[in-house]
Design an enzyme around this catalytic site. Structure first.
Site, mmCIF file in Angstrom:
data_model
loop_
_atom_site.group_PDB
_atom_site.id
_atom_site.type_symbol
_atom_site.label_atom_id
_atom_site.label_comp_id
_atom_site.label_asym_id
_atom_site.label_seq_id
_atom_site.Cartn_x
_atom_site.Cartn_y
_atom_site.Cartn_z
ATOM 1 N N SER A 188 0.875 -1.182 0.000
ATOM 2 C CA SER A 188 0.000 0.000 0.000
ATOM 3 C C SER A 188 0.904 1.222 0.000
ATOM 4 O O SER A 188 2.105 1.112 0.292
ATOM 5 C CB SER A 188 -0.839 -0.021 1.279
ATOM 6 O OG SER A 188 -1.470 1.223 1.481
ATOM 7 N N TYR A 197 -2.915 -1.461 10.654
ATOM 8 C CA TYR A 197 -2.946 -1.685 9.200
ATOM 9 C C TYR A 197 -1.664 -1.144 8.539
ATOM 10 O O TYR A 197 -1.022 -1.848 7.754
ATOM 11 C CB TYR A 197 -4.176 -1.015 8.582
ATOM 12 C CG TYR A 197 -4.205 -1.140 7.080
ATOM 13 C CD1 TYR A 197 -4.448 -2.374 6.475
ATOM 14 C CD2 TYR A 197 -3.956 -0.050 6.253
ATOM 15 C CE1 TYR A 197 -4.449 -2.505 5.088
ATOM 16 C CE2 TYR A 197 -3.966 -0.173 4.877
ATOM 17 C CZ TYR A 197 -4.211 -1.400 4.294
ATOM 18 O OH TYR A 197 -4.197 -1.533 2.932
HETATM 19 P P1 NAP Z 1 -11.510 -5.748 -1.140
HETATM 20 O O1 NAP Z 1 -12.390 -5.617 -2.326
HETATM 21 O O2 NAP Z 1 -12.112 -5.683 0.227
HETATM 22 O O3 NAP Z 1 -10.652 -7.074 -1.305
HETATM 23 C C1 NAP Z 1 -10.175 -7.862 -0.243
HETATM 24 C C2 NAP Z 1 -10.143 -9.307 -0.696
HETATM 25 O O4 NAP Z 1 -9.567 -10.110 0.318
HETATM 26 C C3 NAP Z 1 -11.530 -9.854 -0.987
HETATM 27 O O5 NAP Z 1 -11.488 -10.648 -2.138
HETATM 28 C C4 NAP Z 1 -11.816 -10.718 0.238
HETATM 29 O O6 NAP Z 1 -12.697 -11.758 -0.138
HETATM 30 C C5 NAP Z 1 -10.405 -11.236 0.552
HETATM 31 N N1 NAP Z 1 -10.268 -11.695 1.921
HETATM 32 C C6 NAP Z 1 -10.510 -10.994 3.048
HETATM 33 N N2 NAP Z 1 -10.295 -11.754 4.131
HETATM 34 C C7 NAP Z 1 -9.897 -12.978 3.670
HETATM 35 C C8 NAP Z 1 -9.538 -14.193 4.306
HETATM 36 N N3 NAP Z 1 -9.510 -14.301 5.640
HETATM 37 N N4 NAP Z 1 -9.188 -15.251 3.539
HETATM 38 C C9 NAP Z 1 -9.215 -15.157 2.191
HETATM 39 N N5 NAP Z 1 -9.525 -14.009 1.533
HETATM 40 C C10 NAP Z 1 -9.876 -12.948 2.274
HETATM 41 O O7 NAP Z 1 -10.416 -4.584 -1.132
HETATM 42 P P2 NAP Z 1 -9.238 -4.232 -2.166
HETATM 43 O O8 NAP Z 1 -9.149 -2.760 -2.178
HETATM 44 O O9 NAP Z 1 -9.368 -4.942 -3.439
HETATM 45 O O10 NAP Z 1 -7.980 -4.780 -1.341
HETATM 46 C C11 NAP Z 1 -7.021 -5.669 -1.897
HETATM 47 C C12 NAP Z 1 -5.674 -5.377 -1.280
HETATM 48 O O11 NAP Z 1 -5.294 -4.031 -1.585
HETATM 49 C C13 NAP Z 1 -5.621 -5.504 0.244
HETATM 50 O O12 NAP Z 1 -4.404 -6.135 0.632
HETATM 51 C C14 NAP Z 1 -5.616 -4.055 0.724
HETATM 52 O O13 NAP Z 1 -4.966 -3.913 1.966
HETATM 53 C C15 NAP Z 1 -4.823 -3.408 -0.407
HETATM 54 N N6 NAP Z 1 -5.015 -1.947 -0.526
HETATM 55 C C16 NAP Z 1 -6.263 -1.428 -0.750
HETATM 56 C C17 NAP Z 1 -6.411 -0.040 -0.825
HETATM 57 C C18 NAP Z 1 -7.755 0.602 -1.054
HETATM 58 O O14 NAP Z 1 -7.909 1.807 -0.823
HETATM 59 N N7 NAP Z 1 -8.751 -0.106 -1.543
HETATM 60 C C19 NAP Z 1 -5.294 0.813 -0.670
HETATM 61 C C20 NAP Z 1 -4.052 0.225 -0.450
HETATM 62 C C21 NAP Z 1 -3.917 -1.148 -0.376
HETATM 63 P P3 NAP Z 1 -13.702 -12.539 0.811
HETATM 64 O O15 NAP Z 1 -14.412 -11.533 1.636
HETATM 65 O O16 NAP Z 1 -14.575 -13.257 -0.184
HETATM 66 O O17 NAP Z 1 -12.859 -13.482 1.601
#
Ligand code: NAP
Length: 260
Positions: free
Chosen positions: A135, A148
């Site tokens: 991130s 986080y």
């Molecule tokens: P998201 O749509 O909430 O994606 C998170 C994913 O992780 C979902 O597919 C969720 O699926 C899965 N997940 C959560 N808990 C899990 C578990 N215990 N076991 C297996 N899978 C699990 O959010 P995103 O923005 O795409 O985030 C993806 C990555 O990007 C994360 O690492 C996040 O920290 C990083 N990131 C996001 C942002 C932002 O602003 N969006 C910024 C910086 C970094 P299920 O609920 O189906 O398990």
């Protein structure tokens, strides 16, 4: 060649799955929500003709089970995308310790374990690429999302060290650094980002996936998604840590807590 993507049921992971399929890679998608994974499987298979399998599983339970599933199905994973992760907005003192523990288990422990199991096979193959989702939070402390930000700093430190250790084995390691991106992330984190993040410097999951693929193609150590964020991080990295933390405390205080 098969790509394993964790957190592939939504957001950035789902978009990375689409991009890898367009390149002709078979996929193994891992996340908890089976209904979403199933829909994504059929949609991608119909659009691209690659083979898509999924494993509906909470990877914090036993990451080794994912490796075993691959062994049982004779999947040789050449690209491992450790993308599953979540955050939580609010003061640490008011937070839920079980949620913090789960966050560390997912963002760090599962990532380390999966990497450990799969790189052994990659070493034998003299080929592999690990993409870890960090991130912009990987570069600084983040008041009001203290755990986080720390988990994402861990991802960067661990990944860069491994990249150095593994380069002679033909294994590449890269870190995708998304900026605040429109996805379910903010719902899970119980936060609503400020007007500036949401409207002026808004990033999409497509933006993040495009940045990830460019990083993968060019074998970059890390990639920050979005020019404004690249510039901001360049500044932040030259600030004394106390000053940087104070600035981030101000920025993060503009995020609104959704519930509670
Ligand atoms: P998201 O749509 O909430 O994606 C998170 C994913 O992780 C979902 O597919 C969720 O699926 C899965 N997940 C959560 N808990 C899990 C578990 N215990 N076991 C297996 N899978 C699990 O959010 P995103 O923005 O795409 O985030 C993806 C990555 O990007 C994360 O690492 C996040 O920290 C990083 N990131 C996001 C942002 C932002 O602003 N969006 C910024 C910086 C970094 P299920 O609920 O189906 O398990």
């Amino acid at each position: 060649m098969r790509v394993l993507i964790t957190g592939a049921s939504s957001g950035i992971g789902e978009k990375m799955a689409e991009r890898f399929a367009e390149k002709g890679y078979d996929l193994l998608l891992v996340a908890r929500r089976e209904n979403l994974l199933k829909d994504i499987k059929y949609r991608i298979e119909n659009a691209t003709g690659v083979n898509v399998d999924y494993m509906a599983y909470d990877i914090t339970e036993n990451p080794y089970a994912v490796y075993e599933y691959c062994k049982d199905n004779r999947y040789r994973i050449s690209v491992l995308v450790n993308n599953a992760g979540f955050g939580d907005y609010g003061k640490f003192i008011d937070g839920d310790i079980d949620k913090f523990k789960k966050m560390i288990d997912l963002n760090n422990k599962a990532l380390v374990e999966l990497t450990y199991y799969f790189i052994k096979d990659m070493k034998d193959d003299h080929y592999g690429h690990i993409i870890n989702t960090g991130s912009v939070a990987s570069f600084m402390p983040g008041p009001y999302m203290a755990v986080y930000y720390a988990t994402k700093a861990f991802v960067m430190s661990f990944s860069m060290a491994l990249r150095e250790e593994l380069k002679k084995d033909g294994i590449k390691v890269s870190v995708l650094c998304p900026a605040p991106t429109k996805s379910e992330f903010w719902e899970t984190a119980n936060g609503e980002t400020s007007f500036v993040y949401k409207n002026i410097f808004a990033r999409t999951t497509d933006n993040a996936a495009d940045t990830a693929m460019k990083m993968f193609d060019e074998n970059k150590a890390y990639a920050i998604d979005g020019l404004p964020y690249k510039i901001a991080i360049a500044f932040v990295r030259h600030m004394p840590i106390e000053m940087c933390t104070r600035v981030m405390g101000f920025v993060q205080s503009k995020t609104k807590k959704k519930r509670g």
